[in-house]
Design an enzyme around this catalytic site. Structure first.
Site, PDB file in Angstrom:
ATOM      1  N   CYS A   1       3.260  -3.603   6.892  1.00 32.51           N
ATOM      2  CA  CYS A   1       3.390  -4.396   5.667  1.00 32.51           C
ATOM      3  C   CYS A   1       4.702  -5.164   5.628  1.00 32.51           C
ATOM      4  O   CYS A   1       4.793  -6.214   4.990  1.00 32.51           O
ATOM      5  CB  CYS A   1       3.259  -3.496   4.440  1.00 32.51           C
ATOM      6  SG  CYS A   1       4.445  -2.128   4.403  1.00 32.51           S
TER       7      CYS A   1
ATOM      8  N   GLU B   1       1.356  -0.261  -3.370  1.00 29.96           N
ATOM      9  CA  GLU B   1       2.115  -0.946  -2.320  1.00 29.96           C
ATOM     10  C   GLU B   1       1.118  -1.834  -1.598  1.00 29.96           C
ATOM     11  O   GLU B   1       0.216  -1.349  -0.914  1.00 29.96           O
ATOM     12  CB  GLU B   1       2.760   0.061  -1.371  1.00 29.96           C
ATOM     13  CG  GLU B   1       3.885  -0.555  -0.551  1.00 29.96           C
ATOM     14  CD  GLU B   1       3.463  -0.908   0.863  1.00 29.96           C
ATOM     15  OE1 GLU B   1       3.068  -2.071   1.072  1.00 29.96           O
ATOM     16  OE2 GLU B   1       3.536  -0.038   1.732  1.00 29.96           O
TER      17      GLU B   1
END
Length: 530
Positions: free
Chosen positions: A291, A257
């Site tokens: 993020c 990720e």
């Protein structure tokens, strides 16, 4: 997210593990409080040999953990859930000291983990249940088909500094529920809260020896990649590629990720009050160090000026500074000096390129890593703030002609983690959402997909490989095994076995033609041959 590397210093003597072996490299690193720059604690750097020993130890305990079954593993993790709920405030205070978060942001992590334990504990029996597919040809129905799921023995998790628990234990929990053992390597900037939770698992809860943590810099992480059976990495695109290359040497599967540059599209019929509230929180929560933060906003021309005005007013009123249990601050500190510098560089680049800095736009005076929440108007794709991951408290806004231009610009990125679309017409917003190249889209909302645990959370393009949450979030930690078993007592030999003969091959050919050809004449070989 781009990160920097801590410096180390030599220690006079290494620590030792429970077996008397050297547990550290003889070096240490300081953990600083970003709010004031003070040293919170000094930790030893775990050596590659120590990492190897830790992995070997949890690997030895893993078969017994797997044999407990999902229900018993859930009971153990339920004790961790209860500990997190009971000790959430203490964990939040410790996390604040190493991250510079405000209390409201730090307090999000323990409840998320408690929810995640319940979600996977209650759903894993279904998500990991054996499957018995029906053979696709009647000929094969003399066999019972089974798909079973077995865990990777040891999962390694390398986690970042922005969410020390959510992005470490958030992956460890489904791996543990699946029956794997887990070794965590937190960021050297923010290891303390994770170390405390692992300590609680071992000492307060007395959990099985299948969860541990190693600390250090790049060499510690590299050693973990070398030793485990599966790697989950969360961090920068640059470091993710390094991890993937390292894992390739041992053919260790990975889930990554990585970065994001999440767009928000605001159409002319949107509720601007909600849209500006959402942009402010979605772009600035955790000082923009998420993020999935809103990192660029595209607003249709008819409402652009009003949107910018409302957003600037809201952001200018946000409170920034350290806080405690009174929740009297909204924006915390940046976690690292390097990240502060990236934010400053992006803002100055936009300023020099002609953008208007309507509020914020500078470092705060005094100690610590503080950058003011910033609104950048009249941004465009010539600016770093609109194309590179900023990972800080900035909201750049760009005017667009229409939804088509907004979609084109939203897709003009190497990242594809998530996005948001705001419109008074939810059906139109969904149609636009389906044109955006990313892993998740929130309609008239921001960041909400992460709270929906049944949904997969992951990115497209350079935002990563693999997903959290949902079925994939636990199945990535297991390997499928296919089993075939005769339903009736089999013959001593099969038609396709040795010895070959014209007669046997003719029978096999005729059987396959009968089941696979379409049309009665073709099934019996009566069709025209060419």
């Amino acid at each position: 997210m781009e990160t920097e590397t801590q410096t180390t210093r030599a220690e006079p003597r290494p620590a030792a593990d429970g077996n008397g072996a050297a547990a550290t490299s003889g070096e240490s690193f300081d953990v600083h409080n970003p709010a004031d720059g003070s040293v919170v604690e000094t930790l030893p750097v775990d050596s590659p040999d120590h990492v190897r020993d830790v992995v070997a130890r949890v690997r030895a305990a893993q078969p017994e953990w797997e044999a407990l079954g999902i229900d018993e593993r859930y009971r153990w993790l339920g004790r961790l859930r209860d500990w997190l709920i009971a000790n959430g405030e203490d964990v939040s205070r410790l996390m604040q000291s190493e991250t510079g978060k405000v209390r409201a942001d730090a307090a999000l992590e323990a409840p998320y983990l408690a929810d995640l334990i319940n979600f996977y504990g209650e759903n894993a029996p279904r998500l990991l249940a054996e499957e018995h597919p029906t053979p696709h040809l009647p000929l094969f129905r003399v066999r019972r088909l089974t798909i079973t799921y077995r865990p990777y023995p040891v999962v390694g998790i390398i986690s970042p500094w922005n969410f020390p628990l959510m992005l470490s234990l958030g992956d460890a929990i489904p791996a543990l529920v699946a029956g794997a053992a887990v070794v965590l390597k937190p960021s050297e900037f923010t290891p303390l809260s994770l170390v405390e939770v692992v300590r609680a698992w071992k000492q307060d809860i007395g959990g099985p020896d299948v969860l541990d943590v190693v600390n250090g810099l790049g060499d510690t992480g590299a050693a973990l990649v070398d030793e485990v059976d599966f790697i989950q990495f969360t961090g920068s695109e640059r470091t993710g590629k390094v991890v993937m290359k390292r894992a390739a040497d041992t053919l260790t599967p990975v889930s990554l990720e990585l970065g994001g540059k999440d767009p928000m599209i605001v159409l002319a019929d949107a509720d601007l009050e909600r849209a500006t509230n959402a942009a402010a929180w979605g772009g600035l929560a955790n000082a923009g160090q998420i993020c999935m933060s809103i990192e660029r906003v595209y607003v249709e021309e008819p409402v652009y000026d009003e949107f910018v005005s409302k957003l600037t007013e809201k952001v200018s009123k946000l409170r920034q500074g350290p806080d405690g249990g009174d929740y009297d601050s909204d924006i915390g500190a940046m976690a690292t000096p390097a990240q502060t510098q990236i934010v400053a560089d992006h803002v100055e680049d936009a300023r020099n390129a002609g953008a208007r800095i309507l509020t914020g736009g500078r470092r705060k005076d005094g100690p610590g890593e503080w950058y003011e929440p910033t609104v950048i108007a009249d941004a465009d794709h010539s600016m770093k703030a609109m194309t590179d991951e900023t990972f800080g408290p900035t909201i750049p806004v760009m005017k667009v002609r229409d939804a088509d231009e907004a979609v084109r610009l939203a897709n003009d990125s190497r990242y594809g983690l998530s996005a948001s679309v705001f419109s008074g017409d939810a059906e139109r917003a969904e149609a636009i959402a389906r044109r955006i190249d990313c892993g998740a889209v929130n309609i008239n909302d921001v960041l909400s997909n992460y709270q929906q645990l049944p949904l997969p959370m992951g990115g497209w393009k350079s935002s990563g490989i693999g997903f959290r949450h949902g079925a994939y979030g636990i199945r990535k930690f297991v390997r499928s095994e296919a089993i075939t078993k005769p339903r009736i007592r089999p013959l001593a030999s099969e038609l396709q076995w040795f010895p070959y003969s014209n007669r046997k091959r003719s029978i096999v050919r005729n059987i396959y033609r009968f089941f696979n050809a379409r049309g009665l004449r073709a099934r019996f070989g009566l069709g025209r041959r060419k």
